[in-house]
Design a protein around this motif. Structure first.
Motif, PDB file in Angstrom:
ATOM      1  N   THR A 135       0.831  -1.201   0.000  1.00 11.85           N
ATOM      2  CA  THR A 135       0.000   0.000   0.000  1.00 11.85           C
ATOM      3  C   THR A 135       0.871   1.258   0.000  1.00 11.85           C
ATOM      4  O   THR A 135       1.851   1.351   0.735  1.00 11.85           O
ATOM      5  N   GLN A 136       0.491   2.222  -0.838  1.00 14.92           N
ATOM      6  CA  GLN A 136       1.187   3.505  -0.870  1.00 14.92           C
ATOM      7  C   GLN A 136       0.195   4.624  -0.610  1.00 14.92           C
ATOM      8  O   GLN A 136      -0.972   4.530  -0.973  1.00 14.92           O
ATOM      9  N   TRP A 137       0.692   5.671   0.021  1.00 16.86           N
ATOM     10  CA  TRP A 137      -0.121   6.847   0.293  1.00 16.86           C
ATOM     11  C   TRP A 137       0.683   8.063  -0.132  1.00 16.86           C
ATOM     12  O   TRP A 137       1.748   8.338   0.441  1.00 16.86           O
ATOM     13  N   HIS A 138       0.228   8.766  -1.150  1.00 20.95           N
ATOM     14  CA  HIS A 138       0.952   9.919  -1.717  1.00 20.95           C
ATOM     15  C   HIS A 138       2.388   9.533  -2.085  1.00 20.95           C
ATOM     16  O   HIS A 138       3.344  10.227  -1.745  1.00 20.95           O
ATOM     17  N   ASP A 139       2.542   8.417  -2.733  1.00 24.88           N
ATOM     18  CA  ASP A 139       3.840   7.878  -3.166  1.00 24.88           C
ATOM     19  C   ASP A 139       4.784   7.556  -2.013  1.00 24.88           C
ATOM     20  O   ASP A 139       5.993   7.459  -2.205  1.00 24.88           O
ATOM     21  N   LEU A 140       4.273   7.408  -0.816  1.00 24.73           N
ATOM     22  CA  LEU A 140       5.067   6.974   0.332  1.00 24.73           C
ATOM     23  C   LEU A 140       4.737   5.517   0.633  1.00 24.73           C
ATOM     24  O   LEU A 140       3.565   5.140   0.634  1.00 24.73           O
ATOM     25  N   PRO A 141       5.741   4.694   0.903  1.00 24.86           N
ATOM     26  CA  PRO A 141       5.482   3.264   1.172  1.00 24.86           C
ATOM     27  C   PRO A 141       4.934   3.031   2.577  1.00 24.86           C
ATOM     28  O   PRO A 141       5.572   2.413   3.427  1.00 24.86           O
ATOM     29  N   LEU A 142       3.756   3.529   2.820  1.00 25.99           N
ATOM     30  CA  LEU A 142       3.154   3.443   4.151  1.00 25.99           C
ATOM     31  C   LEU A 142       2.833   2.002   4.546  1.00 25.99           C
ATOM     32  O   LEU A 142       2.979   1.627   5.706  1.00 25.99           O
ATOM     33  N   GLY A 143       2.443   1.178   3.604  1.00 22.45           N
ATOM     34  CA  GLY A 143       2.066  -0.200   3.898  1.00 22.45           C
ATOM     35  C   GLY A 143       3.199  -1.020   4.469  1.00 22.45           C
ATOM     36  O   GLY A 143       3.034  -1.733   5.462  1.00 22.45           O
ATOM     37  N   ILE A 144       4.382  -0.939   3.874  1.00 21.48           N
ATOM     38  CA  ILE A 144       5.514  -1.729   4.351  1.00 21.48           C
ATOM     39  C   ILE A 144       5.967  -1.244   5.717  1.00 21.48           C
ATOM     40  O   ILE A 144       6.339  -2.039   6.585  1.00 21.48           O
ATOM     41  N   VAL A 145       5.915   0.062   5.947  1.00 18.63           N
ATOM     42  CA  VAL A 145       6.306   0.605   7.252  1.00 18.63           C
ATOM     43  C   VAL A 145       5.362   0.107   8.336  1.00 18.63           C
ATOM     44  O   VAL A 145       5.803  -0.358   9.396  1.00 18.63           O
ATOM     45  N   LEU A 146       4.067   0.192   8.079  1.00 16.67           N
ATOM     46  CA  LEU A 146       3.093  -0.283   9.066  1.00 16.67           C
ATOM     47  C   LEU A 146       3.153  -1.796   9.254  1.00 16.67           C
ATOM     48  O   LEU A 146       3.017  -2.298  10.373  1.00 16.67           O
ATOM     49  N   ALA A 147       3.367  -2.533   8.163  1.00 20.20           N
ATOM     50  CA  ALA A 147       3.449  -3.993   8.266  1.00 20.20           C
ATOM     51  C   ALA A 147       4.656  -4.417   9.103  1.00 20.20           C
ATOM     52  O   ALA A 147       4.556  -5.311   9.956  1.00 20.20           O
ATOM     53  N   LEU A 148       5.793  -3.762   8.897  1.00 19.76           N
ATOM     54  CA  LEU A 148       6.972  -4.090   9.701  1.00 19.76           C
ATOM     55  C   LEU A 148       6.816  -3.628  11.144  1.00 19.76           C
ATOM     56  O   LEU A 148       7.284  -4.305  12.072  1.00 19.76           O
ATOM     57  N   ALA A 149       6.145  -2.502  11.352  1.00 19.29           N
ATOM     58  CA  ALA A 149       5.922  -2.015  12.718  1.00 19.29           C
ATOM     59  C   ALA A 149       5.019  -2.965  13.505  1.00 19.29           C
ATOM     60  O   ALA A 149       5.284  -3.262  14.678  1.00 19.29           O
ATOM     61  N   ILE A 150       3.963  -3.463  12.882  1.00 17.40           N
ATOM     62  CA  ILE A 150       3.071  -4.386  13.589  1.00 17.40           C
ATOM     63  C   ILE A 150       3.757  -5.738  13.806  1.00 17.40           C
ATOM     64  O   ILE A 150       3.514  -6.410  14.811  1.00 17.40           O
ATOM     65  N   THR A 151       4.661  -6.107  12.913  1.00 16.44           N
ATOM     66  CA  THR A 151       5.417  -7.338  13.103  1.00 16.44           C
ATOM     67  C   THR A 151       6.371  -7.209  14.287  1.00 16.44           C
ATOM     68  O   THR A 151       6.461  -8.113  15.129  1.00 16.44           O
ATOM     69  N   LEU A 152       7.055  -6.082  14.389  1.00 19.85           N
ATOM     70  CA  LEU A 152       7.945  -5.854  15.524  1.00 19.85           C
ATOM     71  C   LEU A 152       7.159  -5.787  16.829  1.00 19.85           C
ATOM     72  O   LEU A 152       7.576  -6.351  17.844  1.00 19.85           O
ATOM     73  N   SER A 153       6.011  -5.127  16.801  1.00 19.81           N
ATOM     74  CA  SER A 153       5.208  -5.046  18.031  1.00 19.81           C
ATOM     75  C   SER A 153       4.680  -6.417  18.443  1.00 19.81           C
ATOM     76  O   SER A 153       4.574  -6.713  19.635  1.00 19.81           O
ATOM     77  N   THR A 154       4.390  -7.279  17.491  1.00 26.93           N
ATOM     78  CA  THR A 154       3.976  -8.644  17.809  1.00 26.93           C
ATOM     79  C   THR A 154       5.117  -9.417  18.449  1.00 26.93           C
ATOM     80  O   THR A 154       4.920 -10.146  19.429  1.00 26.93           O
ATOM     81  N   ALA A 155       6.318  -9.256  17.915  1.00 29.54           N
ATOM     82  CA  ALA A 155       7.479  -9.943  18.488  1.00 29.54           C
ATOM     83  C   ALA A 155       7.742  -9.480  19.916  1.00 29.54           C
ATOM     84  O   ALA A 155       7.969 -10.300  20.815  1.00 29.54           O
ATOM     85  N   VAL A 156       7.675  -8.181  20.151  1.00 26.64           N
ATOM     86  CA  VAL A 156       7.911  -7.649  21.496  1.00 26.64           C
ATOM     87  C   VAL A 156       6.793  -8.077  22.443  1.00 26.64           C
ATOM     88  O   VAL A 156       7.052  -8.440  23.597  1.00 26.64           O
ATOM     89  N   LEU A 157       5.561  -8.063  21.973  1.00 29.08           N
ATOM     90  CA  LEU A 157       4.437  -8.493  22.808  1.00 29.08           C
ATOM     91  C   LEU A 157       4.593  -9.940  23.236  1.00 29.08           C
ATOM     92  O   LEU A 157       4.440 -10.265  24.417  1.00 29.08           O
ATOM     93  N   CYS A 158       4.907 -10.819  22.308  1.00 26.44           N
ATOM     94  CA  CYS A 158       5.047 -12.240  22.648  1.00 26.44           C
ATOM     95  C   CYS A 158       6.223 -12.468  23.580  1.00 26.44           C
ATOM     96  O   CYS A 158       6.145 -13.279  24.498  1.00 26.44           O
ATOM     97  N   ARG A 159       7.309 -11.754  23.375  1.00 24.52           N
ATOM     98  CA  ARG A 159       8.469 -11.895  24.266  1.00 24.52           C
ATOM     99  C   ARG A 159       8.138 -11.395  25.665  1.00 24.52           C
ATOM    100  O   ARG A 159       8.492 -12.014  26.663  1.00 24.52           O
ATOM    101  N   ALA A 160       7.447 -10.275  25.763  1.00 24.06           N
ATOM    102  CA  ALA A 160       7.091  -9.733  27.075  1.00 24.06           C
ATOM    103  C   ALA A 160       6.027 -10.577  27.760  1.00 24.06           C
ATOM    104  O   ALA A 160       6.014 -10.697  28.988  1.00 24.06           O
ATOM    105  N   TRP A 161       5.152 -11.178  26.989  1.00 23.73           N
ATOM    106  CA  TRP A 161       4.044 -11.945  27.536  1.00 23.73           C
ATOM    107  C   TRP A 161       4.518 -13.235  28.176  1.00 23.73           C
ATOM    108  O   TRP A 161       4.144 -13.568  29.290  1.00 23.73           O
TER     109      TRP A 161
END
Length: 139
Positions: A49-75
């Motif tokens: 997904t792109q928003w105004h020619d910015l790769p917003l989709g990949i940034v958000l997808a990687l951010a949610i992946t990192l937050s999932t990894a941190v959540l599972c490790r902390a949990w």
């Protein structure tokens, strides 16, 4: 006067493991596996997904992946983190295969490679974060 000793009290010398602990760990691993698969599917669908020619989709997808990894490790530690990573890998690889019409959700382009290898890197980052970040103990 003596007090009766309960068979599971620490003064008897042998303390059995807490009952039900194994199924809690198994349940956490299964939930983490499912969470990893859901994040893998959502990220695979949204990573281009792109928003105004910015790769917003990949940034958000990687951010949610990192937050999932941190959540599972902390949990619950490294076990559920590995389970979430396994669920993520299975989902991403299953959606990377060409469909019946020849469509591919993760093409062999830069954004697809960043999603595939960057997502794995996010789980590695979560695994190698300092242990002290995930504990309440001071010292």
């Amino acid at each position: 006067m003596t007090t009766p000793v309960h068979p599971t009290s620490p003064s008897t010398g042998s303390v059995p493991a807490r009952p039900g602990r194994w199924w809690r760990s198994a349940a956490r691993a299964v939930l983490a596996l499912a969470l990893g698969a859901v994040v893998g599917v959502l990220g695979t669908v949204a990573h281009r997904t792109q928003w105004h020619d910015l790769p917003l989709g990949i940034v958000l997808a990687l951010a949610i992946t990192l937050s999932t990894a941190v959540l599972c490790r902390a949990w619950a530690g490294l076990g559920p983190l590995l389970a979430a990573g396994a669920g993520w890998v299975v989902a991403v690889q299953a959606l990377s295969v060409a469909g019946p019409g020849g469509d591919v959700l993760v093409p062999a382009q830069a954004v697809g490679l960043v999603w595939t290898y960057g997502g794995l890197l996010m789980f590695l980052v979560g695994a190698f974060l300092p242990r002290s970040w995930f504990t309440d103990r001071r010292g």
